[in-house]
Design a protein around this motif. Structure first.
Motif, PDB file in Angstrom:
ATOM      1  N   GLU A  97       0.863  -1.141   0.115  1.00  0.00           N
ATOM      2  CA  GLU A  97      -0.056   0.024  -0.180  1.00  0.00           C
ATOM      3  C   GLU A  97       0.987   1.363  -0.054  1.00  0.00           C
ATOM      4  O   GLU A  97       0.597   2.204  -0.766  1.00  0.00           O
ATOM      5  N   HIS A  98       2.056   1.054   0.856  1.00  0.00           N
ATOM      6  CA  HIS A  98       2.907   2.258   0.757  1.00  0.00           C
ATOM      7  C   HIS A  98       3.530   2.539  -0.550  1.00  0.00           C
ATOM      8  O   HIS A  98       3.500   3.809  -1.035  1.00  0.00           O
ATOM      9  N   THR A  99       4.031   1.487  -1.054  1.00  0.00           N
ATOM     10  CA  THR A  99       4.460   1.649  -2.552  1.00  0.00           C
ATOM     11  C   THR A  99       3.370   1.989  -3.466  1.00  0.00           C
ATOM     12  O   THR A  99       4.005   3.019  -4.375  1.00  0.00           O
ATOM     13  N   LEU A 100       2.371   1.593  -3.517  1.00  0.00           N
ATOM     14  CA  LEU A 100       1.428   2.317  -4.384  1.00  0.00           C
ATOM     15  C   LEU A 100       1.035   3.664  -4.168  1.00  0.00           C
ATOM     16  O   LEU A 100       0.727   4.314  -5.144  1.00  0.00           O
ATOM     17  N   ALA A 101       0.894   4.155  -3.091  1.00  0.00           N
ATOM     18  CA  ALA A 101       0.945   5.549  -2.777  1.00  0.00           C
ATOM     19  C   ALA A 101       1.761   6.258  -3.334  1.00  0.00           C
ATOM     20  O   ALA A 101       1.666   7.241  -3.898  1.00  0.00           O
ATOM     21  N   LEU A 102       3.245   5.874  -3.001  1.00  0.00           N
ATOM     22  CA  LEU A 102       4.351   6.697  -3.733  1.00  0.00           C
ATOM     23  C   LEU A 102       4.257   6.413  -5.353  1.00  0.00           C
ATOM     24  O   LEU A 102       4.681   7.761  -5.736  1.00  0.00           O
ATOM     25  N   VAL A 103       3.849   5.564  -5.790  1.00  0.00           N
ATOM     26  CA  VAL A 103       3.938   5.259  -7.267  1.00  0.00           C
ATOM     27  C   VAL A 103       2.667   6.285  -7.767  1.00  0.00           C
ATOM     28  O   VAL A 103       2.911   7.125  -8.707  1.00  0.00           O
ATOM     29  N   ALA A 104       1.590   6.355  -7.120  1.00  0.00           N
ATOM     30  CA  ALA A 104       0.453   7.176  -7.311  1.00  0.00           C
ATOM     31  C   ALA A 104       0.790   8.752  -7.424  1.00  0.00           C
ATOM     32  O   ALA A 104       0.484   9.479  -8.032  1.00  0.00           O
ATOM     33  N   GLU A 105       1.721   9.106  -6.359  1.00  0.00           N
ATOM     34  CA  GLU A 105       2.129  10.589  -6.196  1.00  0.00           C
ATOM     35  C   GLU A 105       3.033  10.823  -7.522  1.00  0.00           C
ATOM     36  O   GLU A 105       3.090  12.091  -7.842  1.00  0.00           O
ATOM     37  N   ARG A 106       3.906   9.876  -7.816  1.00  0.00           N
ATOM     38  CA  ARG A 106       4.716  10.487  -9.134  1.00  0.00           C
ATOM     39  C   ARG A 106       4.268  10.067 -10.499  1.00  0.00           C
ATOM     40  O   ARG A 106       4.647  10.832 -11.550  1.00  0.00           O
ATOM     41  N   PHE A 107       3.200   9.130 -10.555  1.00  0.00           N
ATOM     42  CA  PHE A 107       2.665   8.810 -11.906  1.00  0.00           C
ATOM     43  C   PHE A 107       1.457   9.044 -12.013  1.00  0.00           C
ATOM     44  O   PHE A 107       0.845   9.085 -13.108  1.00  0.00           O
ATOM     45  N   GLY A 108       0.631   9.255 -10.930  1.00  0.00           N
ATOM     46  CA  GLY A 108      -0.985   9.010 -11.037  1.00  0.00           C
ATOM     47  C   GLY A 108      -1.181   7.725 -11.199  1.00  0.00           C
ATOM     48  O   GLY A 108      -0.622   6.725 -10.618  1.00  0.00           O
ATOM     49  N   ASP A 109      -2.107   7.473 -12.003  1.00  0.00           N
ATOM     50  CA  ASP A 109      -2.739   5.841 -12.215  1.00  0.00           C
ATOM     51  C   ASP A 109      -1.457   5.224 -13.053  1.00  0.00           C
ATOM     52  O   ASP A 109      -1.334   5.715 -14.114  1.00  0.00           O
ATOM     53  N   PRO A 110      -0.808   4.024 -12.335  1.00  0.00           N
ATOM     54  CA  PRO A 110       0.416   3.476 -13.233  1.00  0.00           C
ATOM     55  C   PRO A 110      -0.292   2.261 -14.177  1.00  0.00           C
ATOM     56  O   PRO A 110       0.554   1.783 -15.071  1.00  0.00           O
ATOM     57  N   ALA A 111      -1.359   2.033 -14.140  1.00  0.00           N
ATOM     58  CA  ALA A 111      -2.197   1.169 -15.015  1.00  0.00           C
ATOM     59  C   ALA A 111      -1.938   1.496 -16.520  1.00  0.00           C
ATOM     60  O   ALA A 111      -1.432   0.378 -17.342  1.00  0.00           O
ATOM     61  N   PRO A 112      -1.969   2.627 -16.771  1.00  0.00           N
ATOM     62  CA  PRO A 112      -1.650   2.765 -18.349  1.00  0.00           C
ATOM     63  C   PRO A 112      -0.219   2.545 -18.701  1.00  0.00           C
ATOM     64  O   PRO A 112       0.011   1.988 -19.749  1.00  0.00           O
ATOM     65  N   ARG A 113       0.836   2.852 -17.874  1.00  0.00           N
ATOM     66  CA  ARG A 113       2.062   2.512 -18.302  1.00  0.00           C
ATOM     67  C   ARG A 113       2.423   1.136 -18.242  1.00  0.00           C
ATOM     68  O   ARG A 113       2.984   0.610 -18.906  1.00  0.00           O
ATOM     69  N   VAL A 114       1.710   0.364 -17.272  1.00  0.00           N
ATOM     70  CA  VAL A 114       1.684  -1.246 -16.970  1.00  0.00           C
ATOM     71  C   VAL A 114       1.168  -1.745 -18.547  1.00  0.00           C
ATOM     72  O   VAL A 114       1.895  -2.846 -18.989  1.00  0.00           O
ATOM     73  N   TYR A 115       0.029  -1.289 -18.860  1.00  0.00           N
ATOM     74  CA  TYR A 115      -0.613  -1.843 -20.166  1.00  0.00           C
ATOM     75  C   TYR A 115       0.172  -1.462 -21.265  1.00  0.00           C
ATOM     76  O   TYR A 115       0.412  -2.206 -22.280  1.00  0.00           O
ATOM     77  N   GLN A 116       0.983  -0.390 -21.303  1.00  0.00           N
ATOM     78  CA  GLN A 116       1.738   0.089 -22.523  1.00  0.00           C
ATOM     79  C   GLN A 116       2.848  -0.708 -22.586  1.00  0.00           C
ATOM     80  O   GLN A 116       3.386  -1.404 -23.686  1.00  0.00           O
ATOM     81  N   ARG A 117       3.515  -1.080 -21.490  1.00  0.00           N
ATOM     82  CA  ARG A 117       4.725  -1.969 -21.645  1.00  0.00           C
ATOM     83  C   ARG A 117       4.236  -3.351 -21.851  1.00  0.00           C
ATOM     84  O   ARG A 117       4.973  -3.975 -22.661  1.00  0.00           O
ATOM     85  N   ALA A 159      15.268   5.679  -6.991  1.00  0.00           N
ATOM     86  CA  ALA A 159      16.470   5.496  -5.902  1.00  0.00           C
ATOM     87  C   ALA A 159      15.649   5.267  -4.524  1.00  0.00           C
ATOM     88  O   ALA A 159      15.992   4.659  -3.482  1.00  0.00           O
ATOM     89  N   ASP A 160      14.067   5.521  -4.435  1.00  0.00           N
ATOM     90  CA  ASP A 160      13.318   5.461  -3.461  1.00  0.00           C
ATOM     91  C   ASP A 160      12.862   3.693  -3.312  1.00  0.00           C
ATOM     92  O   ASP A 160      12.115   3.573  -2.229  1.00  0.00           O
ATOM     93  N   TRP A 161      13.339   3.004  -4.177  1.00  0.00           N
ATOM     94  CA  TRP A 161      12.845   1.557  -4.179  1.00  0.00           C
ATOM     95  C   TRP A 161      13.881   0.900  -3.157  1.00  0.00           C
ATOM     96  O   TRP A 161      15.359   1.252  -3.434  1.00  0.00           O
ATOM     97  N   THR A 162      13.315   0.379  -2.281  1.00  0.00           N
ATOM     98  CA  THR A 162      14.133  -0.218  -1.313  1.00  0.00           C
ATOM     99  C   THR A 162      14.281  -1.769  -1.166  1.00  0.00           C
ATOM    100  O   THR A 162      13.366  -2.295  -1.666  1.00  0.00           O
ATOM    101  N   ALA A 163      15.188  -2.223  -0.430  1.00  0.00           N
ATOM    102  CA  ALA A 163      14.986  -3.613  -0.260  1.00  0.00           C
ATOM    103  C   ALA A 163      13.713  -4.295   0.615  1.00  0.00           C
ATOM    104  O   ALA A 163      13.513  -5.275  -0.040  1.00  0.00           O
ATOM    105  N   GLU A 164      13.180  -3.541   1.297  1.00  0.00           N
ATOM    106  CA  GLU A 164      11.866  -3.949   1.752  1.00  0.00           C
ATOM    107  C   GLU A 164      10.811  -4.153   0.838  1.00  0.00           C
ATOM    108  O   GLU A 164       9.995  -4.839   0.755  1.00  0.00           O
ATOM    109  N   ILE A 165      10.728  -3.064  -0.035  1.00  0.00           N
ATOM    110  CA  ILE A 165       9.905  -2.987  -0.927  1.00  0.00           C
ATOM    111  C   ILE A 165      10.178  -4.173  -2.269  1.00  0.00           C
ATOM    112  O   ILE A 165       9.454  -5.013  -2.435  1.00  0.00           O
ATOM    113  N   ASP A 166      11.211  -4.215  -2.580  1.00  0.00           N
ATOM    114  CA  ASP A 166      11.501  -5.575  -3.140  1.00  0.00           C
ATOM    115  C   ASP A 166      11.146  -6.833  -2.816  1.00  0.00           C
ATOM    116  O   ASP A 166      10.715  -7.597  -3.373  1.00  0.00           O
TER     117      ASP A 166
END
Length: 115
Positions: free
Chosen positions: A8-28, A108-115
């Motif tokens: 949940e913390h990771t999703l919140a950080l991703v949303a702050e930076r990208f907004g909805d990440p779904a379009p990027r995931v599907y683009q990839r 750089a904010d991707w941590t070992a705990e997130i991994d």
């Protein structure tokens, strides 16, 4: 932090930076598996993709919380997707790509705990 809280913390950080990440995931996904894009011909606004992405996140959170819903749902969805011609590897690739996109978003904010 437990696994579900970390997700949940990771999703919140991703949303702050990208907004909805779904379009990027599907683009990839479509860049790596162009044939899958044809399955979404009737989804010009991305609502089906958004719903699928939401269900994938719910499944991850259920698995992290050791709830009983996710394993059965994932098994059923693998079978449903197989009926559409989506292989198990292609189905699982969505989750792999989610991690890649999230990792890129956090940099750089991707941590070992997130991994």
């Amino acid at each position: 932090m437990n696994t579900a809280d970390c997700i949940e913390h990771t999703l919140a950080l991703v949303a702050e930076r990208f907004g909805d990440p779904a379009p990027r995931v599907y683009q990839r996904l479509f860049a790596e598996q162009p044939a899958l894009q044809a399955l979404f011909i009737n989804d010009p606004r991305g609502s089906v993709r958004g719903e699928m992405f939401h269900r994938a996140i719910e499944a991850l959170l259920d698995l992290a919380s050791e709830r009983p819903h996710a394993p059965g749902m994932l098994t059923a969805e693998r079978i449903n997707h197989d009926g559409l011609g989506v292989t198990a590897a292609q189905f699982e690739q969505l989750f792999t790509l989610m991690v890649q996109v999230f990792r890129e978003a956090l940099g750089a904010d991707w941590t070992a705990e997130i991994d």
